[in-house]
Design an enzyme around this catalytic site. Structure first.
Site, PDB file in Angstrom:
ATOM      1  N   SER A 136      76.339  50.569  37.150  1.00 29.98           N
ATOM      2  CA  SER A 136      75.114  51.553  37.634  1.00 29.98           C
ATOM      3  C   SER A 136      75.616  52.508  38.797  1.00 29.98           C
ATOM      4  O   SER A 136      77.274  52.224  39.201  1.00 29.98           O
ATOM      5  CB  SER A 136      74.350  50.654  38.274  1.00 29.98           C
ATOM      6  N   HIS A 196      70.863  54.915  35.123  1.00 25.26           N
ATOM      7  CA  HIS A 196      71.495  54.551  33.479  1.00 25.26           C
ATOM      8  C   HIS A 196      71.200  55.898  32.902  1.00 25.26           C
ATOM      9  O   HIS A 196      69.935  55.377  32.582  1.00 25.26           O
ATOM     10  CB  HIS A 196      71.397  53.510  33.010  1.00 25.26           C
ATOM     11  N   HIS A 217      70.078  46.012  30.023  1.00 21.39           N
ATOM     12  CA  HIS A 217      69.812  44.916  31.074  1.00 21.39           C
ATOM     13  C   HIS A 217      68.140  44.369  30.139  1.00 21.39           C
ATOM     14  O   HIS A 217      66.903  44.484  29.577  1.00 21.39           O
ATOM     15  CB  HIS A 217      68.986  45.036  32.047  1.00 21.39           C
ATOM     16  N   TYR A 270      66.163  42.097  31.902  1.00 18.79           N
ATOM     17  CA  TYR A 270      65.281  42.208  32.722  1.00 18.79           C
ATOM     18  C   TYR A 270      64.353  43.331  32.961  1.00 18.79           C
ATOM     19  O   TYR A 270      63.435  44.219  33.013  1.00 18.79           O
ATOM     20  CB  TYR A 270      65.928  42.513  34.008  1.00 18.79           C
ATOM     21  N   GLU A 271      64.824  44.301  31.951  1.00 22.94           N
ATOM     22  CA  GLU A 271      64.052  45.915  30.958  1.00 22.94           C
ATOM     23  C   GLU A 271      63.056  45.215  30.187  1.00 22.94           C
ATOM     24  O   GLU A 271      62.343  45.749  29.847  1.00 22.94           O
ATOM     25  CB  GLU A 271      65.000  46.548  30.062  1.00 22.94           C
ATOM     26  N   ALA A 291      78.195  47.184  38.601  1.00 23.93           N
ATOM     27  CA  ALA A 291      77.989  46.656  40.024  1.00 23.93           C
ATOM     28  C   ALA A 291      77.341  45.622  40.506  1.00 23.93           C
ATOM     29  O   ALA A 291      76.627  45.155  39.712  1.00 23.93           O
ATOM     30  CB  ALA A 291      76.787  48.173  41.057  1.00 23.93           C
ATOM     31  N   MET A 330      73.784  41.250  37.462  1.00 27.31           N
ATOM     32  CA  MET A 330      72.920  41.132  36.339  1.00 27.31           C
ATOM     33  C   MET A 330      72.904  42.267  35.043  1.00 27.31           C
ATOM     34  O   MET A 330      72.564  42.146  34.099  1.00 27.31           O
ATOM     35  CB  MET A 330      71.332  41.920  36.677  1.00 27.31           C
ATOM     36  N   SER A 331      74.671  41.815  34.415  1.00 30.31           N
ATOM     37  CA  SER A 331      74.746  42.581  33.089  1.00 30.31           C
ATOM     38  C   SER A 331      76.240  41.370  32.655  1.00 30.31           C
ATOM     39  O   SER A 331      76.397  40.500  33.283  1.00 30.31           O
ATOM     40  CB  SER A 331      75.435  43.799  32.938  1.00 30.31           C
ATOM     41  N   ASN A 353      77.097  45.439  47.701  1.00 26.92           N
ATOM     42  CA  ASN A 353      77.234  45.135  48.664  1.00 26.92           C
ATOM     43  C   ASN A 353      77.010  43.284  48.857  1.00 26.92           C
ATOM     44  O   ASN A 353      77.631  42.785  48.109  1.00 26.92           O
ATOM     45  CB  ASN A 353      75.133  44.726  48.235  1.00 26.92           C
ATOM     46  N   HIS A 413      68.824  48.630  45.484  1.00 30.54           N
ATOM     47  CA  HIS A 413      69.033  49.292  44.227  1.00 30.54           C
ATOM     48  C   HIS A 413      70.044  50.462  44.933  1.00 30.54           C
ATOM     49  O   HIS A 413      71.222  51.160  45.057  1.00 30.54           O
ATOM     50  CB  HIS A 413      67.971  49.514  42.923  1.00 30.54           C
TER      51      HIS A 413
END
Length: 317
Positions: free
Chosen positions: A35, A68, A92, A94-95, A122, A226-227, A250, A287
């Site tokens: 990201s 991305h 990903h 989640y896509e 990230a 998430m990756s 974060n 995000h």
């Protein structure tokens, strides 16, 4: 579950090989840009740059996430002009894609000759000693998604890529981790700004609940994202060496939060309670802050990766 045949991989590989200049027919270094980190391709020799949008490559699915862009880029990286292939934007779970679709480009990299894969991402910090803007060299991972059968190696094994039961206890190559630290220090990154630790893979797209975050922290995770891990599993299955780099964008909220019952009792004068827990309604990941933190650290990461490519080239040529 979507299973991809060896024929489909070969079709994609042949498409790229026919269109690539001869000097990119055996690219030994591959980099997946996480990201907000796609600017790394701006550091390559622009006269050597060749790019293909994912949508133009047979078998590839398209990236739908902000930050991305979704293209495969080839070019010379660093002073030693190392031929490199970049995934600018990853895919990903989640896509809505399967683990096999998400990792399709990694196997194409293997067919193109990639021996060393660098995965960047990230992530959020669970370890309280880590701060926003820190870099972390991954030395191990926890894959909750893979443990829950979201694993790209499930299904018929393609023997030409690797064995049925690959080990991943050595997923992140020690020698590459050392090179990454050397590259960081040689490019001016402070020893207090780069860490080493455990990356946890959660499928997303939601950020973790406070209870989930405390659980991950308790079982040994330093950061969560998430990756990355599904790509590493496929790379190691294909006997590629792997370096993982995380940019901490974060802090992850692990506090239990304010006690509603105590608050109401205090407001009604029934009890006098001092509640020093943070208000978790005011501390949330989003995000936009991920992309902002990525942009702020982008130049340092680009210098690190450029120097890493030169150190890698010296050891592998």
């Amino acid at each position: 579950m979507v299973f991809i045949s060896e024929t489909t991989y070969n079709c994609s590989y042949n498409f790229l090989k026919e269109k690539l200049p001869a000097h990119f027919h055996n690219v030994r270094l591959g980099i997946i840009c996480g990201s907000g980190l796609g600017g790394l391709v701006d550091t390559i020799d622009q006269s050597s740059k060749v790019e293909f949008p994912y949508g133009d490559i047979p078998g590839f699915v398209t990236s739908t996430v902000s930050g991305h862009s979704g293209k495969l880029v080839f070019g010379y990286l660093g002073e030693l002009k190392t031929p490199t292939v970049f995934m600018v934007g990853r895919i990903h779970l989640y896509e809505g894609y399967s683990p096999q679709e998400c990792t399709f480009p990694v196997r194409i990299m293997k067919l193109l000759g990639v021996e060393t894969l660098v995965v960047t991402n990230a992530c959020g910090a669970l370890n309280p000693e880590f701060k926003v803007g820190d870099l972390m060299v991954i030395n191990d991972h926890l894959s909750l998604a893979a443990m829950a059968s979201q694993n790209p190696l499930i299904g018929p094994n393609i023997e030409s890529f690797g064995p049925r039961f690959p080990p991943v206890s050595d997923a992140y190559t020690y020698a590459l981790r050392k090179l990454a630290f050397r590259a960081a220090f040689e490019t001016g990154i402070s020893k207090d700004d780069i860490r080493e630790g455990v990356y946890t893979y959660s499928s997303g797209p939601m950020y973790e609940s406070r209870s989930e975050a405390r659980f991950l922290k308790e079982i040994g995770a330093d950061v969560v994202g998430m990756s990355t891990v599904h790509e590493v599993l496929v790379a190691r299955h294909a006997d590629m060496k792997v370096l993982g780099l995380s940019l901490i964008t974060n802090p992850v909220v692990t506090a239990r939060g304010k006690d509603a019952k105590k608050e109401v009792l205090a407001e009604m004068g029934i009890e006098t309670v001092v509640d020093d827990e943070i208000d978790t309604e005011l501390v949330k990941a989003n995000h936009a802050e991920v992309l902002e933190a990525s942009a702020n650290r982008a130049n340092d990461l680009q210098r690190l990766m450029t120097r890493f490519a030169d150190l890698w080239a010296k050891e592998n040529n």
